[in-house]
Design a protein around this motif. Structure first.
Motif, PDB file in Angstrom:
ATOM      1  N   LEU A  65      18.765 -17.292 -43.564  1.00 53.31           N
ATOM      2  CA  LEU A  65      18.515 -18.331 -44.566  1.00 53.31           C
ATOM      3  C   LEU A  65      18.695 -19.718 -43.968  1.00 53.31           C
ATOM      4  N   VAL A  66      19.770 -19.868 -43.191  1.00 53.27           N
ATOM      5  CA  VAL A  66      20.013 -21.175 -42.559  1.00 53.27           C
ATOM      6  C   VAL A  66      18.835 -21.542 -41.671  1.00 53.27           C
ATOM      7  N   GLU A  67      18.383 -20.587 -40.886  1.00 48.73           N
ATOM      8  CA  GLU A  67      17.298 -20.882 -39.951  1.00 48.73           C
ATOM      9  C   GLU A  67      15.987 -21.148 -40.699  1.00 48.73           C
ATOM     10  N   PHE A  68      15.686 -20.334 -41.704  1.00 41.57           N
ATOM     11  CA  PHE A  68      14.432 -20.519 -42.441  1.00 41.57           C
ATOM     12  C   PHE A  68      14.422 -21.883 -43.147  1.00 41.57           C
ATOM     13  N   VAL A  69      15.539 -22.203 -43.811  1.00 44.99           N
ATOM     14  CA  VAL A  69      15.579 -23.494 -44.516  1.00 44.99           C
ATOM     15  C   VAL A  69      15.560 -24.643 -43.509  1.00 44.99           C
TER      16      VAL A  69
END
Ligand SMILES: Cc1ncc(COP(=O)(O)O)c(C=O)c1O
Length: 482
Positions: free
Chosen positions: A470-474
């Motif tokens: 999630l951190v990377e996608f956002v």
């Protein structure tokens, strides 16, 4: 980039309106998360006007801007009175602070508890697994240990005995929810507060979500268990005004049973050459806008207004739950007892994530929740008063969405991708791998219309990997435009 000569006001506003076209609709009763809409004509305009009056006022110094102090004190009084405190009550000395939201209120409740026990080198908090993620954030930011107590898969609540057993000599705070966000159930507050008090530990009730509706639902005859300052042992309560008090975003109230309990929440600093600083909340400079907007909203709607809105919400919850019960293959996670409807699939041929996309395609924006421990994936509906006029349309659309989801069948992920999601460690994720995954999932230019594949991948991953993905996608979405 900033324009050399600036842009005329009307054009800028047009630009914003154009940008807003891609947003989910914040009005109309078809969005079941993120926004709280009473569907009251004129309320937006009132909030905006009040916000504008105080937008440039700074909450940094209440002596410079007594208007803000007066409005904050009034908001705290309103919240305290609703939640069992105030003159003539069992908690006559209730005090509080206005914060920017539920997360800030919870962080401050944990900070106050931690700083009240400076002798402890490794303070800890006890939180039900269903407690809001903001407790984990508070623990992380404040370097406080987090002891999570499992919830029963049927009642979706922690047992008092398990909460008691989790309390240790380093525990500074025991938390519970009224109600929990995910499933909308009220924890056994009285029992939890009692065991906390017996151990000499503070007890925080997170009523961020439901604190403004539960008292009204009770007045309407809904059986709401005691959860507020009428319960012995409850030392603090948070309630978000930007949720069911229907104020524009940026306002929550953190209440303490008395000023001594609140004192360690403050931060003061005089050991520098600038102004002496005292902050009751995390922010220092604070806009008066959200506070004034909340003040105007509460004053305008009034007690009768909130009672009426709670009645409309209760009726909408009943209709939505009935629509879910009608569908073979869907099961309510819990009988609704507040303003949440949450359901799961009992049929492997009915993929919840596909169903969520089918509902979105029909204009109903629901919130998927990934599986957790022994709880299955589910679909969450935060129900607000604005849903009531549209609720009759939900049943037929749900039936059609279910039929379409069955026709489409469950998401088929390549087996190696699912295996990868189940086995990959967050440390093994390289930028190339993330980029490849994001492209493969269609996350390139923004969230895709259909999220079932993304949700299926996340659902297959353990929590630590979900978090990292999630951190990377956002992070991929949050890139500057030049
Ligand atoms: C029970 C509960 N606590 C805390 C929060 C966090 O609130 P916020 O998003 O305003 O920070 C929420 C948000 O949904 C919530 O439902």
């Amino acid at each position: 980039m900033i324009d050399k000569n600036g842009v005329p006001a009307e054009r800028v506003l047009d630009e914003i309106r154009q940008l807003r076209v891609g947003d989910r609709p914040v009005h109309g009763g078809r969005l079941f998360a993120y926004v709280y809409d009473p569907g009251v004509a004129g309320l937006d305009e009132l909030g905006a006007a009040a916000h504008a009056e105080s937008a440039h006022v700074n909450g940094l110094d209440p002596t410079a801007f007594p208007s803000l102090l007066a409005m904050e004190n009034w908001l705290v009084g309103a919240a305290g009175g609703l939640l069992g405190g105030g003159p003539g009550s069992a908690a006559p000395d209730v005090v509080g602070s206005v914060t920017s939201g539920g997360t800030e209120s919870l962080i401050l409740a944990v900070k106050a508890a931690r700083d009240a026990r400076p002798e402890l080198t490794a303070p800890r908090i006890v939180v039900p697994a269903s407690g809001h993620a903001a407790f984990a954030k508070a623990a992380h930011l404040l370097r406080v240990g987090l002891d999570t107590v499992p919830v029963d898969p049927v009642t979706l609540r922690p047992s008092v005995a398990d909460m008691a057993a989790a309390i240790g000599p380093e525990t500074v705070l025991v938390a519970c929810s009224a109600p929990s966000y995910a499933h909308g159930v009220v924890d056994p507050v009285a029992g939890i507060a009692q065991v906390a008090a017996a151990a000499g530990v503070r007890c925080h009730v997170d009523a961020c979500f439901g604190g403004w509706t539960l008292p009204y639902l009770r007045r309407l005859g809904v059986p709401v268990p005691p959860f507020d300052f009428t319960v012995d042992g409850v030392t603090s309560i948070s309630v978000d005004l930007h949720k069911y008090a229907y104020a524009p975003k940026g306002v929550s109230v953190l209440l303490h049973r008395d000023a001594t309990l609140r004192s360690p929440q403050y931060f003061a600093y005089a050991d520098w050459p600038g102004y002496t600083m005292v902050n009751p909340v995390l922010a220092s400079t604070r806009s008066g806008g959200p506070i004034a907007a909340a003040y105007a909203t509460l004053r305008h709607l009034g007690d009768d207004g909130y009672l009426r809105l709670a009645a409309a919400t209760r009726d909408a919850v009943g209709c939505l739950a009935a629509a879910v019960r009608e569908v073979d293959g869907l099961r309510l996670m819990a009988e609704p007892e507040s303003t949440v409807v949450c359901f799961t699939s009992t049929d492997p041929a009915l993929d919840l994530f596909v169903l969520v996309d089918e509902l979105t395609a029909r204009g109903w924006h629901t919130q998927p929740q990934l599986r957790y421990a022994d709880l299955p994936a589910s679909v969450h509906l935060t129900v607000t008063a604005s849903v009531a006029p549209r609720v009759a349309e939900f049943g037929p659309d749900l039936a059609a969405a279910v039929a379409a989801a069955r026709r489409a069948g469950p998401v088929e992920m390549p087996a190696d991708l699912v295996a990868l999601a189940g086995s990959l460690t967050p440390e093994a994720l390289t930028p190339e791998l993330i980029g490849g995954l994001a492209a493969g999932l269609g996350l390139g230019a923004g969230p895709p219309d259909r999220m079932a594949v993304v949700n299926t991948l996340l659902d297959a991953a353990p929590a630590a990997l979900r978090e990292r993905l999630l951190v990377e996608f956002v992070g991929l979405l949050q890139r500057p435009t030049w």
